[in-house]
Design an enzyme around this catalytic site. Structure first.
Site, mmCIF file in Angstrom:
data_model
loop_
_atom_site.group_PDB
_atom_site.id
_atom_site.type_symbol
_atom_site.label_atom_id
_atom_site.label_comp_id
_atom_site.label_asym_id
_atom_site.label_seq_id
_atom_site.Cartn_x
_atom_site.Cartn_y
_atom_site.Cartn_z
ATOM 1 N N ASP A 139 -1.119 1.186 -4.725
ATOM 2 C CA ASP A 139 -2.068 0.155 -5.159
ATOM 3 C C ASP A 139 -3.442 0.708 -5.502
ATOM 4 O O ASP A 139 -4.387 -0.034 -5.752
ATOM 5 C CB ASP A 139 -2.177 -0.965 -4.120
ATOM 6 C CG ASP A 139 -2.808 -0.511 -2.813
ATOM 7 O OD1 ASP A 139 -2.570 0.648 -2.405
ATOM 8 O OD2 ASP A 139 -3.519 -1.307 -2.184
ATOM 9 N N ASP B 37 -5.936 2.297 -4.025
ATOM 10 C CA ASP B 37 -7.182 2.220 -3.252
ATOM 11 C C ASP B 37 -7.392 3.474 -2.406
ATOM 12 O O ASP B 37 -8.479 3.689 -1.875
ATOM 13 C CB ASP B 37 -7.235 0.962 -2.386
ATOM 14 C CG ASP B 37 -6.143 0.893 -1.320
ATOM 15 O OD1 ASP B 37 -5.221 1.735 -1.346
ATOM 16 O OD2 ASP B 37 -6.204 -0.022 -0.471
ATOM 17 N N ASP C 109 -2.250 6.202 -4.169
ATOM 18 C CA ASP C 109 -1.127 5.495 -3.559
ATOM 19 C C ASP C 109 -0.702 4.358 -4.487
ATOM 20 O O ASP C 109 -1.310 4.162 -5.552
ATOM 21 C CB ASP C 109 -1.503 5.025 -2.151
ATOM 22 C CG ASP C 109 -2.591 3.965 -2.130
ATOM 23 O OD1 ASP C 109 -3.318 3.842 -3.136
ATOM 24 O OD2 ASP C 109 -2.725 3.260 -1.119
ATOM 25 N N SER D 277 0.826 -1.205 0.000
ATOM 26 C CA SER D 277 0.000 0.000 0.000
ATOM 27 C C SER D 277 0.864 1.261 0.000
ATOM 28 O O SER D 277 1.668 1.459 -0.894
ATOM 29 C CB SER D 277 -0.967 -0.030 1.186
ATOM 30 O OG SER D 277 -1.934 0.976 1.097
#
Length: 462
Positions: A251, A253, A249, A106
């Protein structure tokens, strides 16, 4: 630092200053434990597991270990390659798989990586399921497939199907967005946002410039989308010529916006603004975690709906959303969860709904921001000795304030004290001897003062 194990998976470092805590042996062990759990929980499933990853430098290595282990467990692997977390979540259901593994740390720095574990609905494991995986890993009672039952390996791309799903949402107003002729700057922090977001923006008719768009995993700045890390894109916006800045970010999400004047829209207000748009069309219940801004509650009640709070953590938020039938929810870190799409934080959904709202209102981003209640959150911490009984401290804080008529006390996740015009939330860390202290009020000074006042209460107890 040791390997961090939690109900959602494992997280650690690949070399770097903190040493090597996520090594191939650990990856094999926890992937095997997960596959063992999935086989037990879905005995008549499809025998398929989806694997997707962000662009971290270590991602290729981790992916190879994960996929090889799953094949050795007899599972067919659908490797979707470089893909966002929400894409991987959707791919599980689209492929009819029994589960999925997302290889991403993340917003953590470049030398971190992690395995995040999904069930057959493409959602993160519940606390009970996650604890069972950890117990299986601890016992190491593993059984691999024989040579005639090794799994098969496939590669497939789900990006366009993810985008199709977003654009097919009823509240995504493609026509209005195209007519608005938006010009945006995007910081995709050298990860998978640089792959999928251009396609989304092209199909929405949005003109764009990318910063850090090459998905090489060599992050050009700290990847957490906070103001202190976003000076580059903020300066570009200050130069003029753009309507909006978009930050994700690694990833994809979490989602943050920059106003046309180069100022932060406020990560807490990503969910607030999208919820305001959704609620204007579909009034109902909303959910966020206890450490998120009160502005979501205010906006929800403005539209005649009701607000519920959940413990911190995406799976806790989605569980509460299902319980109360929320039309939208998420977390104050820029995570938008829209059940009409799926029960997972999804920056693509957030972008499409935000642009729809902005296009329909015909206003500037800075003007939209002024329509929401103004709150400020201060973040502090209390450092404790390793032998401190944190639960006892929190219990005393709860007891001290429960008798006060103007304070609502919530203890589902630490202790939150809700005053009429402000709040403070105390949570213990699962990885170090500290209490995190988040406080919110109508000014930063007042928020910080409240947090430090409660911190002093704790200090006086010791």
């Amino acid at each position: 630092m040791s390997l961090i194990k939690s109900i959602s998976g494992i997280r650690g470092t690949i070399g770097g200053a903190t040493g090597d805590t996520l090594n191939p042996l650990d990856i094999v062990k926890f992937t095997t434990a997960y596959a063992t759990f999935i086989r037990k929980s879905t005995p008549n499933g499809s025998n398929k597991i989806v694997v997707g990853r962000d662009a971290r430098i270590s991602g290729e290595m981790v992916k190879n270990v994960v996929c090889g282990t799953l094949l050795g467990m007899g599972y067919d692997v659908i490797n979707i390659g470089l893909a966002s977390t929400p894409t991987t979540e959707l791919a599980v259901t689209m492929a009819g798989a029994d589960g999925g593994i997302i290889i991403t740390a993340s917003h953590n720095p470049r030398h971190w990586n992690a395995l995040k574990l999904l069930n057959n609905k493409g959602e993160f494991l519940t606390a009970a399921d996650g604890n069972e995986v950890l117990a299986i890993a601890e016992a190491e009672a593993f059984e691999y497939a024989d040579v005639d039952h090794i799994g098969k390996y496939y590669e497939e791309n789900f990006d366009e199907r993810h985008i199709d799903a977003v654009l097919n949402l009823k509240l995504v107003d493609q026509e209005a967005i195209k007519k608005a002729g938006f010009r945006v700057v995007v910081d995709s922090i050298n990860s998978v946002g640089g792959i999928i977001l251009p396609s989304l923006l092209d199909r929405l008719g949005v003109k764009y410039t990318f910063l850090n768009g090459e998905a090489n995993g060599d992050f050009s700045h700290n990847p957490e989308p906070l103001e202190k890390n976003l000076g580059g894109i903020m300066d570009v916006l200050k130069g003029g010529g753009y309507d909006l800045g978009i930050v994700v970010d690694p990833d994809v999400d979490r989602l943050a916006f920059i106003q046309e004047d180069g100022k932060m829209f406020g990560e807490e207000y990503t969910l607030v603004s999208v919820a305001d748009y959704v609620l204007s069309h579909t009034p109902g219940t909303t959910v966020s975690n206890l450490s998120s801004t009160r502005a979501l509650r205010d906006v929800t009640e403005k539209h005649g709906g009701s607000y519920s709070a959940a413990a911190v953590g995406e799976v806790n938020v989605t569980t509460k959303m299902k319980e109360v039938g929320a039309v939208i929810g998420g977390e104050g870190n820029g995570g938008v969860i829209y059940p009409e799409s799926h029960y997972g934080r999804d920056a693509l959904v957030g972008i499409a709904l935000f642009l729809s709202s902005l296009a329909q209102k015909g206003c500037k981003v800075s003007e939209l921001r002024k329509t929401f209640p103004e709150y400020f959150i201060a973040k502090n911490r209390i450092d404790l000795t390793p032998d401190t009984d944190v639960d006892a401290i929190l219990a005393k804080v709860k007891e001290m304030y429960s008798a006060q008529p103007d304070v609502a006390v919530n203890d589902i996740d630490g202790v939150k004290l809700d005053f009429p015009d402000k709040w403070v939330h105390l949570r213990k860390s699962n990885t170090e001897p500290i209490i995190r202290v988040y406080s919110e009020a109508h000014s930063m000074e007042e928020a910080d003062d409240l947090g430090k006042k409660i911190m002093q209460v704790v200090y006086d107890m010791q």
